[in-house]
Design a protein around this motif. Structure first.
Motif, PDB file in Angstrom:
ATOM      1  N   ASP A 136      34.212  30.446  34.353  1.00  0.00           N
ATOM      2  CA  ASP A 136      34.316  31.899  34.291  1.00  0.00           C
ATOM      3  C   ASP A 136      34.725  32.297  32.880  1.00  0.00           C
ATOM      4  OD1 ASP A 136      35.761  34.544  34.448  1.00  0.00           O
ATOM      5  OD2 ASP A 136      35.138  34.369  36.537  1.00  0.00           O
ATOM      6  N   LYS A 137      34.101  33.315  32.359  1.00  0.00           N
ATOM      7  CA  LYS A 137      34.351  33.764  30.992  1.00  0.00           C
ATOM      8  C   LYS A 137      35.822  34.117  30.759  1.00  0.00           C
ATOM      9  CE  LYS A 137      29.666  35.332  30.129  1.00  0.00           C
ATOM     10  NZ  LYS A 137      29.413  34.490  28.966  1.00  0.00           N
ATOM     11  N   ASP A 138      36.538  34.498  31.816  1.00  0.00           N
ATOM     12  CA  ASP A 138      37.935  34.909  31.684  1.00  0.00           C
ATOM     13  C   ASP A 138      38.927  33.795  31.987  1.00  0.00           C
ATOM     14  OD1 ASP A 138      37.103  37.513  31.057  1.00  0.00           O
ATOM     15  OD2 ASP A 138      37.029  38.069  33.178  1.00  0.00           O
ATOM     16  N   ASN A 139      38.449  32.608  32.354  1.00  0.00           N
ATOM     17  CA  ASN A 139      39.351  31.526  32.730  1.00  0.00           C
ATOM     18  C   ASN A 139      39.693  30.674  31.498  1.00  0.00           C
ATOM     19  OD1 ASN A 139      40.784  29.453  33.900  1.00  0.00           O
ATOM     20  ND2 ASN A 139      39.435  29.305  35.682  1.00  0.00           N
ATOM     21  N   GLU A 150      24.780  30.161  28.822  1.00  0.00           N
ATOM     22  CA  GLU A 150      25.311  30.895  29.972  1.00  0.00           C
ATOM     23  C   GLU A 150      24.394  30.639  31.156  1.00  0.00           C
ATOM     24  OE1 GLU A 150      27.196  34.893  28.009  1.00  0.00           O
ATOM     25  OE2 GLU A 150      25.008  34.821  28.237  1.00  0.00           O
ATOM     26  N   VAL A 200      27.220  36.065  39.215  1.00  0.00           N
ATOM     27  CA  VAL A 200      28.125  36.322  38.101  1.00  0.00           C
ATOM     28  C   VAL A 200      27.725  35.409  36.941  1.00  0.00           C
ATOM     29  CG1 VAL A 200      30.522  36.215  37.308  1.00  0.00           C
ATOM     30  CG2 VAL A 200      30.022  36.928  39.653  1.00  0.00           C
ATOM     31  N   MET A 221      28.290  33.085  33.987  1.00  0.00           N
ATOM     32  CA  MET A 221      29.365  32.184  33.562  1.00  0.00           C
ATOM     33  C   MET A 221      28.951  31.496  32.262  1.00  0.00           C
ATOM     34  SD  MET A 221      31.691  31.751  36.135  1.00  0.00           S
ATOM     35  CE  MET A 221      31.844  32.173  37.854  1.00  0.00           C
TER      36      MET A 221
END
Length: 189
Positions: A153-156, A173, A179, A181
């Motif tokens: 995940d881009k935010d992890n 990606e 979603v 990723m």
């Protein structure tokens, strides 16, 4: 701590790990209005007990502590087998949860050994177990002549840091359950 091949008896840990890795939001979406998270866990447990699903114990490495307790898993498989391995998952989701996931895009391809799920029990995190599982999975990938690949995940940020420390680099990606990723592959340390 040692890394071993999973057994059928590890199916519930594998199921819980898959649910932990995909996140509560996706699991609740799978459950929908008419099913519970227990139903989702039961489905993943049955899939982990099979020998023909992407979540099979056959595709899983387990971290076992000195007392013999399984404390983490890494599920991985040849990306060339994605279509055949996820048919049981799509069928189970349709039959057990009443959902059609036929429009889900591929999260891997035939060029890599895909690391589908990595999870360590909360009370065992921060001890290097995830790194050991990743390294053992990279070795499995190398044994079939393919690089290990995974999505994050881009935010992890914490997961990304772990993957990069082990030797993974972003190569693009890819979508996962609708979603986008980041796609990483093992390029060495």
């Amino acid at each position: 701590m040692k890394i071993v091949e999973a057994r059928k008896e590890d199916a519930q840990l594998i199921a819980r790990s898959v649910m932990d890795a995909v996140g509560k939001e996706i699991c609740q979406s799978l459950a929908g209005e008419h099913h519970s998270l227990d139903d989702v866990e039961g489905m993943f447990t049955r899939l982990a007990e099979r020998d023909d699903s992407q979540y099979s114990y056959i595709n899983t490495l387990v971290a076992v502590d000195d007392d013999g307790k399984a404390v983490g898993v890494c599920v991985g498989y040849d990306g060339a087998k994605l279509d055949e391995l996820r048919k049981p998952f799509f069928e189970a989701v349709r039959q057990e949860l009443g959902k059609d996931m036929g429009d889900v895009e591929d999260e891997t391809d035939s060029s890599e050994f895909y690391l589908d799920t990595l999870a360590v029990l909360p009370e065992y995190r921060g001890r290097g177990i995830a790194s050991q599982l990743l390294k053992a999975s990279v070795s499995r990938a190398a044994s079939i002549g393919k690089p290990a690949g995974l999505l994050v995940d881009k935010d992890n940020v914490n997961a990304r840091r772990l993957y990069e420390r082990v030797g993974f680099t972003q190569v693009g990606e890819r979508p996962f359950c609708y979603v986008l990723m980041d796609h990483l592959q093992y390029t060495g340390e």
